[in-house]
Design a protein around this motif. Structure first.
Motif, PDB file in Angstrom:
ATOM      1  N   UNK A 717      -9.982 -19.676  48.700  1.00  0.00           N
ATOM      2  CA  UNK A 717     -10.203 -18.272  48.384  1.00  0.00           C
ATOM      3  C   UNK A 717      -9.565 -17.997  47.029  1.00  0.00           C
ATOM      4  N   UNK A 718     -10.363 -17.486  46.060  1.00  0.00           N
ATOM      5  CA  UNK A 718      -9.851 -17.170  44.731  1.00  0.00           C
ATOM      6  C   UNK A 718      -9.809 -15.661  44.590  1.00  0.00           C
ATOM      7  N   UNK A 719      -8.653 -15.143  44.158  1.00  0.00           N
ATOM      8  CA  UNK A 719      -8.461 -13.708  43.948  1.00  0.00           C
ATOM      9  C   UNK A 719      -7.864 -13.504  42.568  1.00  0.00           C
ATOM     10  N   UNK A 720      -7.962 -12.275  42.062  1.00  0.00           N
ATOM     11  CA  UNK A 720      -7.430 -11.980  40.734  1.00  0.00           C
ATOM     12  C   UNK A 720      -6.806 -10.606  40.718  1.00  0.00           C
ATOM     13  N   UNK A 721      -5.749 -10.496  39.893  1.00  0.00           N
ATOM     14  CA  UNK A 721      -5.057  -9.223  39.680  1.00  0.00           C
ATOM     15  C   UNK A 721      -5.101  -8.935  38.196  1.00  0.00           C
ATOM     16  N   UNK A 722      -5.502  -7.724  37.784  1.00  0.00           N
ATOM     17  CA  UNK A 722      -5.643  -7.377  36.367  1.00  0.00           C
ATOM     18  C   UNK A 722      -4.553  -6.390  35.999  1.00  0.00           C
ATOM     19  N   UNK A 723      -3.722  -6.769  35.020  1.00  0.00           N
ATOM     20  CA  UNK A 723      -2.653  -5.904  34.503  1.00  0.00           C
ATOM     21  C   UNK A 723      -1.793  -5.325  35.634  1.00  0.00           C
ATOM     22  N   UNK A 724      -1.445  -6.140  36.614  1.00  0.00           N
ATOM     23  CA  UNK A 724      -0.538  -5.716  37.671  1.00  0.00           C
ATOM     24  C   UNK A 724      -1.162  -4.853  38.746  1.00  0.00           C
ATOM     25  N   UNK A 725      -2.477  -4.735  38.735  1.00  0.00           N
ATOM     26  CA  UNK A 725      -3.138  -3.940  39.762  1.00  0.00           C
ATOM     27  C   UNK A 725      -3.204  -4.676  41.088  1.00  0.00           C
ATOM     28  N   UNK A 726      -4.068  -4.191  41.965  1.00  0.00           N
ATOM     29  CA  UNK A 726      -4.198  -4.806  43.285  1.00  0.00           C
ATOM     30  C   UNK A 726      -4.909  -6.147  43.171  1.00  0.00           C
ATOM     31  N   UNK A 727      -4.510  -7.077  44.018  1.00  0.00           N
ATOM     32  CA  UNK A 727      -5.151  -8.390  44.059  1.00  0.00           C
ATOM     33  C   UNK A 727      -6.497  -8.245  44.751  1.00  0.00           C
ATOM     34  N   UNK A 728      -7.570  -8.639  44.057  1.00  0.00           N
ATOM     35  CA  UNK A 728      -8.916  -8.501  44.572  1.00  0.00           C
ATOM     36  C   UNK A 728      -9.533  -9.881  44.791  1.00  0.00           C
ATOM     37  N   UNK A 729     -10.184 -10.056  45.989  1.00  0.00           N
ATOM     38  CA  UNK A 729     -10.852 -11.317  46.277  1.00  0.00           C
ATOM     39  C   UNK A 729     -12.080 -11.454  45.391  1.00  0.00           C
ATOM     40  N   UNK A 730     -12.265 -12.644  44.800  1.00  0.00           N
ATOM     41  CA  UNK A 730     -13.410 -12.889  43.933  1.00  0.00           C
ATOM     42  C   UNK A 730     -14.466 -13.747  44.611  1.00  0.00           C
ATOM     43  N   UNK A 731     -14.034 -14.886  45.195  1.00  0.00           N
ATOM     44  CA  UNK A 731     -15.021 -15.795  45.746  1.00  0.00           C
ATOM     45  C   UNK A 731     -14.328 -16.829  46.618  1.00  0.00           C
ATOM     46  N   UNK A 732     -15.149 -17.571  47.374  1.00  0.00           N
ATOM     47  CA  UNK A 732     -14.666 -18.705  48.163  1.00  0.00           C
ATOM     48  C   UNK A 732     -15.497 -19.917  47.790  1.00  0.00           C
ATOM     49  N   UNK A 733     -14.839 -21.055  47.586  1.00  0.00           N
ATOM     50  CA  UNK A 733     -15.532 -22.273  47.185  1.00  0.00           C
ATOM     51  C   UNK A 733     -14.872 -23.481  47.824  1.00  0.00           C
ATOM     52  N   UNK A 734     -15.659 -24.548  47.947  1.00  0.00           N
ATOM     53  CA  UNK A 734     -15.083 -25.804  48.421  1.00  0.00           C
ATOM     54  C   UNK A 734     -14.745 -26.720  47.249  1.00  0.00           C
ATOM     55  N   UNK A 735     -15.092 -26.275  45.978  1.00  0.00           N
ATOM     56  CA  UNK A 735     -14.733 -27.049  44.785  1.00  0.00           C
ATOM     57  C   UNK A 735     -13.286 -26.770  44.422  1.00  0.00           C
ATOM     58  N   UNK A 736     -12.770 -27.544  43.450  1.00  0.00           N
ATOM     59  CA  UNK A 736     -11.396 -27.348  42.973  1.00  0.00           C
ATOM     60  C   UNK A 736     -11.388 -26.751  41.568  1.00  0.00           C
ATOM     61  N   UNK A 737     -12.431 -26.017  41.256  1.00  0.00           N
ATOM     62  CA  UNK A 737     -12.474 -25.307  39.970  1.00  0.00           C
ATOM     63  C   UNK A 737     -13.437 -24.146  40.092  1.00  0.00           C
ATOM     64  N   UNK A 738     -13.285 -23.189  39.125  1.00  0.00           N
ATOM     65  CA  UNK A 738     -14.131 -22.005  39.182  1.00  0.00           C
ATOM     66  C   UNK A 738     -14.105 -21.320  37.824  1.00  0.00           C
ATOM     67  N   UNK A 739     -15.229 -20.702  37.455  1.00  0.00           N
ATOM     68  CA  UNK A 739     -15.318 -19.954  36.215  1.00  0.00           C
ATOM     69  C   UNK A 739     -15.427 -18.474  36.562  1.00  0.00           C
ATOM     70  N   UNK A 740     -14.519 -17.658  35.969  1.00  0.00           N
ATOM     71  CA  UNK A 740     -14.562 -16.209  36.173  1.00  0.00           C
ATOM     72  C   UNK A 740     -15.225 -15.607  34.947  1.00  0.00           C
ATOM     73  N   UNK A 741     -16.405 -15.043  35.089  1.00  0.00           N
ATOM     74  CA  UNK A 741     -17.205 -14.560  33.958  1.00  0.00           C
ATOM     75  C   UNK A 741     -16.947 -13.083  33.715  1.00  0.00           C
ATOM     76  N   UNK A 742     -17.334 -12.653  32.473  1.00  0.00           N
ATOM     77  CA  UNK A 742     -17.306 -11.241  32.068  1.00  0.00           C
ATOM     78  C   UNK A 742     -15.961 -10.596  32.375  1.00  0.00           C
TER      79      UNK A 742
END
Length: 940
Positions: A717-742
């Motif tokens: 499960x990959x999540x991201x937090x922007x400038x200290x905001x809330x942690x938001x779930x982005x995606x789930x993958x079985x790979x060991x890498x991921x590209x976050x676009x835009x």
């Protein structure tokens, strides 16, 4: 030489002449034996005569009334003192005297108290058929026996009876003795003496008005007053009257023509319309009479002047009778006048019968007593007795024991099946759940597990008597020819509430005779099961009442255990019988309703919606009996262990530190059989390593990569937090890498990666984070904190958070599950943590001086799970109306696709109440109550 020879010959002849023949020796020996026996018998008879009671004139006239005392020693009934009219010999018509003497003592006016001719005939009969097979008592002897002796068949009493009869004949005339006899005899229908009997049955106050048929009836009644009662059994009365008339002809009292005319009389036409008065507490007194008759040889409660100490609780008896009598004050709403009902109340500790309600609207005239005389199938009230109790006793199964309720159960050797009452099958479930939902398939499977012989042995120890001395598979659900009364069923259930001790229910503690002799009748209890079986079954049956089919019987604040039961009819909807047997530590109650029949006498079902009445009867009575006393809870013995189990584990396993709270239940185990292994289902996964993130300015994206060294089958499960905001779930993958676009420009991203099990979505790793900026114009960042840890302190119930910081002066923004505060120190304590909750903690440094003031450093994150703190077992999924199935980890119960979804599946189709159950009629040819063969089927 010759002289010597002759001398020897002479001596031999002389010696031979003195020797006696063998037959003379035998005869002499027999004479000696008879003399010795005669002397011995004479001495014994002399002793018996010397110890015989004296003739007491006060006891000769009337039968002695028997007094009945309640449990507190207070008299509540006297039988024998009412409905008696004393008469003299001059009041007796000749036809009555002739009928009595012809029947009882044809040579009464000729013998001296004993009839040697009758004694001779009786001796021959007793030699052929055993002592006591035929009596030779004259009327005089009967007067003596009923006045001074007991009716036991002992030689000593017979010798005393004959001796006293001779004395009685010496002191009284034949007319006086006949007068005593006819005033003393019990004639049934609460009539004592011939005058009262003539008025009771024929309405005649003057005995001279008696006709020959009436005199013959009265002469025949004393032999079996209940059986020959003309009000109840006119056919038997007619047979007995015919016998008396035949004897009168034989002894020349009447002609054959007179006898024939009397035989043609219609018995009911002779009787008065008025029936005898009722007897108080008739249902209870029937049990008293039964016990005294069975346990005290020859005793007669109507004539022997006994003082009978009973176990009745008059307040309980009155309440029970009020529930069985139609009145505006009765809280039970019966559907019609045809429904019959019965119940018994026992003392759980002793087995003493406190109350018996034998039938609805009893008239107190020895009617059929449904509580002690009418047997019927027990339905699912047999499940604790035949299946689960033996399984705990012998196999030491736990209340968590897993049973696969997968499909209808095929009966071996037949084309029949046993089905659940709700026609639904929910897969693997606990024994506790199967019992409190009264499911049939698990019950028969448990019987198969424990074995028929063991189950039969266990049930017989609780007073159950099997039809044909054979146990069948249908007995697991109470659907064979084996039947019980409410009294028997209450006795069996009482043992579960009494630490496994059983004795037959009893209504009499002791009987005192007029001569001071006392017979103790209180039975001794014996172990019928281990204390662990009794307690664990009780605990399971508590949930029957709180969350299962017995909810109607639940009494808030009172620890109650019990079991419902209904039966079924072949090829018909509905139940002909409904049961509830339940108990507290003080009282055990078994209640039954049914009794419907069609015009052909075949059983009919109870009207729809009325199978809950036994539960209402139980609740009303138990509430009344418990209102002013302390009712202690059942005490867990040392042989039983409470243990946490991870729901769905099979065999049972202890929960791990990572098992979610809703997956932990507490169940009971026999000590030594509790789970030893810990489940690994929810063990925390290893976290990712080598997590990096970089900003790709050309594609305006962030490239994230990581490593995972474990062989576990996981996704991320990959999540991201922007400038200290809330942690938001982005995606789930079985790979060991991921590209976050835009991505957003000039922003600081905190990237989080968590490993999640593909086998169980409840198992996760600790999160790992990294930070990356998406622009060049932002101010220099402060370094992040290092060594961030969070540990739960169980002793103080707090989460201790600490970290290190190597950088310019800064304060620290700490976020706990999204709620933030700023601190100046390198740590803090989080109080109020909830058991089973997971807390995610993020720490961000914020500059305090110069150009660093307000500059935020990268956030670092960790998490901690507070261990579950299970205080009491949660309800199995599917029992709380939430639609969560059986909750035992079979893949159906936990995701809502199971078939036990609380308020929907419990109550079956078309809105039937959840407690309404149906059970089978007999299997394998067992008909039960006259019904045709049908496969065991539905019950709850």
């Amino acid at each position: 030489m010759a002289n010597n020879s002759q001398s020897r010959t002479a001596r031999r002849k002389q010696k031979k002449a003195k020797k006696k023949p063998l037959w003379k020796k035998i005869l002499l020996s027999i004479v000696i034996i008879f003399i010795v026996m005669g002397l011995g018998a004479g001495a014994t008879a002399a002793y018996w005569i010397a110890t015989a009671p004296d003739l007491d004139e006060s006891k000769l006239s009337d039968p002695l009334a028997s007094e009945f005392l309640d449990k507190d020693g207070k008299a509540f009934a006297v039988l024998g003192e009412k409905n008696r009219t004393k008469i003299s010999y001059d009041d007796l018509p000749q036809v009555l005297i002739d009928a009595v003497t012809a029947t009882e003592d044809a040579r009464f006016f000729e013998h001296s108290g004993i009839d040697l001719r009758r004694i001779g005939g009786a001796i021959i009969a007793n030699i052929k058929n055993g002592f006591g097979s035929e009596g030779a008592s004259t009327i005089t002897q009967q007067v003596v026996e009923k006045s001074f002796l007991s009716a036991e068949k002992k030689i000593s009493l017979k010798v005393q009876e004959q001796w006293l009869a001779l004395q009685l004949e010496r002191d009284y005339s034949k007319e006086e003795i006949m007068e005593m006899y006819l005033n003393k005899i019990f004639y049934g229908s609460n009539a004592y003496g011939v005058a009262a009997a003539a008025e009771t049955y024929f309405g005649k106050e003057d005995l001279n008005d008696l006709t020959l048929p009436e005199a013959a009836i009265l002469a025949g009644l004393p032999q079996r007053p209940t059986a020959y009662n003309p009000f109840k059994n006119p056919e038997l009365t007619k047979e007995r009257m015919d016998t008396v008339l035949t004897l009168m002809v034989r002894h020349g009292k009447i002609s054959e023509k007179e006898a024939e005319e009397a035989r043609n009389v219609d018995i009911p036409s002779l009787l008065v319309e008025k029936k005898p008065e009722t007897t108080p507490y008739e249902g209870f007194l029937q049990q008293v009479e039964k016990e005294v008759k069975e346990k005290v040889n020859g005793a007669d409660i109507y004539t022997d002047g006994l003082k009978i100490h009973t176990t009745i609780d008059q307040s309980a008896q009155k309440h029970v009778e009020s529930l069985l009598t139609d009145s505006d004050a009765n809280p039970i709403s019966y559907p019609d006048d045809e429904m019959q009902a019965a119940m018994t109340v026992l003392d759980t500790k002793t087995g003493a019968i406190r109350a018996i309600g034998g039938r609805r609207n009893s008239e107190g005239k020895k009617e059929l007593n449904y509580a002690i005389q009418n047997t019927t199938q027990a339905g699912s009230t047999f499940k604790p007795i035949i299946s689960y109790g033996p399984a705990i006793e012998y196999n030491k199964i736990s209340t968590y024991h897993q049973i696969n309720d997968d499909k209808p159960y095929p009966i071996p050797g037949t084309n029949k099946t046993i089905r659940n009452w709700n026609r639904q099958y929910a897969g693997w479930m606990t024994a506790r759940h199967a019992l409190n939902q009264s499911l049939n398939v698990p019950a028969v499977k448990v019987l198969e597990e424990v074995g028929y012989d063991k189950a039969k042995e266990f049930a017989e120890g609780l007073g159950i008597k099997f039809a044909d001395n054979k146990i069948l598979i249908g007995d697991a659900i109470g659907g064979t020819k084996t039947e019980v009364t409410p009294l028997q069923l209450a006795g069996a259930f009482r043992a579960f509430g009494n630490e496994g001790l059983y004795n037959e229910p009893y209504s009499v503690t002791k009987v005192e005779f007029p001569d001071g002799k006392t017979v103790e009748l209180t039975p001794k209890a014996k172990p019928a099961m281990s204390d662990y079986t009794a307690y664990m079954m009780t605990d399971m049956m508590k949930t029957v009442v709180t969350e299962g089919t017995g909810k109607t019987a639940n009494i808030p604040g009172l620890p109650v255990a019990g079991k419902t039961g209904t039966t079924s009819l072949p090829e018909r909807e509905g139940s002909p019988d409904a049961w509830f047997s339940g108990y507290t530590t003080n009282y055990t109650i078994s209640a039954w309703v049914g009794g419907y029949q069609d015009e052909e006498g075949k059983r009919e079902p109870i009207p729809d919606g009325n199978t809950q009445i036994p539960l209402e009867m139980f609740k009303s009575t138990m509430t009344e009996l418990s209102k002013d006393i302390e009712t202690k809870d059942f005490v867990k013995p040392d042989s039983v262990v409470e243990a946490e189990v991870e729901k769905g584990s099979n065999p049972p396993a202890k929960p791990s530190a990572h098992t979610p709270a809703d997956k932990i239940i507490t169940e009971l185990f026999v000590k030594g059989t509790e789970p030893k292994e810990t489940s690994e289902v929810f063990d925390q996964l290893d976290p990712v390593s080598g997590l990096t993130a970089s900003f790709n300015e050309d594609s305006n994206s962030i490239d994230v990569s990581w490593n995972y060294d474990s062989d576990a089958d996981v996704s991320f499960e990959i999540s991201a937090q922007i400038d200290g905001g809330a942690m938001q779930a982005l995606s789930t993958t079985e790979d060991t890498s991921m590209k976050i676009s835009q991505v957003e420009p000039n922003a600081k991203y905190t990237i989080q990666v968590v490993a999640v099990s593909n086998e169980d979505d409840g198992s996760k790793s600790e999160p790992k984070t990294t930070t990356v900026s998406t622009g060049e114009d932002e101010p220099d960042e402060l370094p992040g904190v290092v060594g961030l840890t969070a540990t739960y302190n169980d002793a103080n119930a707090i989460i201790d958070v600490s970290w290190n910081y190597n950088g310019p002066p800064a304060s620290f923004e700490v976020s706990v599950n999204g709620q933030s505060q700023t601190v100046e120190s390198n740590g803090l304590e989080v109080s109020g943590a909830k058991p089973g909750e997971t807390y995610t903690i993020s720490v961000t440094p914020i500059g305090k001086e110069g150009e660093n003031e307000g500059v935020r450093g990268p956030a670092q994150q960790t998490s901690v799970t507070v261990p579950a703190e299970q205080t009491e077992p949660p309800a199995d999924d599917g029992e709380d109306g939430s639609g969560n199935g059986n909750g035992n980890g079979n893949g159906d119960g936990d995701n809502g696709s199971g078939n036990e979804d609380g308020n929907v599946d419990q109550d079956g189709s078309e809105g039937r109440p959840p407690e309404e159950e149906q059970e089978p009629e007999p299997d394998e040819g067992g008909e039960g109550n006259g019904n045709s063969e049908t496969p065991p089927g539905e019950e709850g």
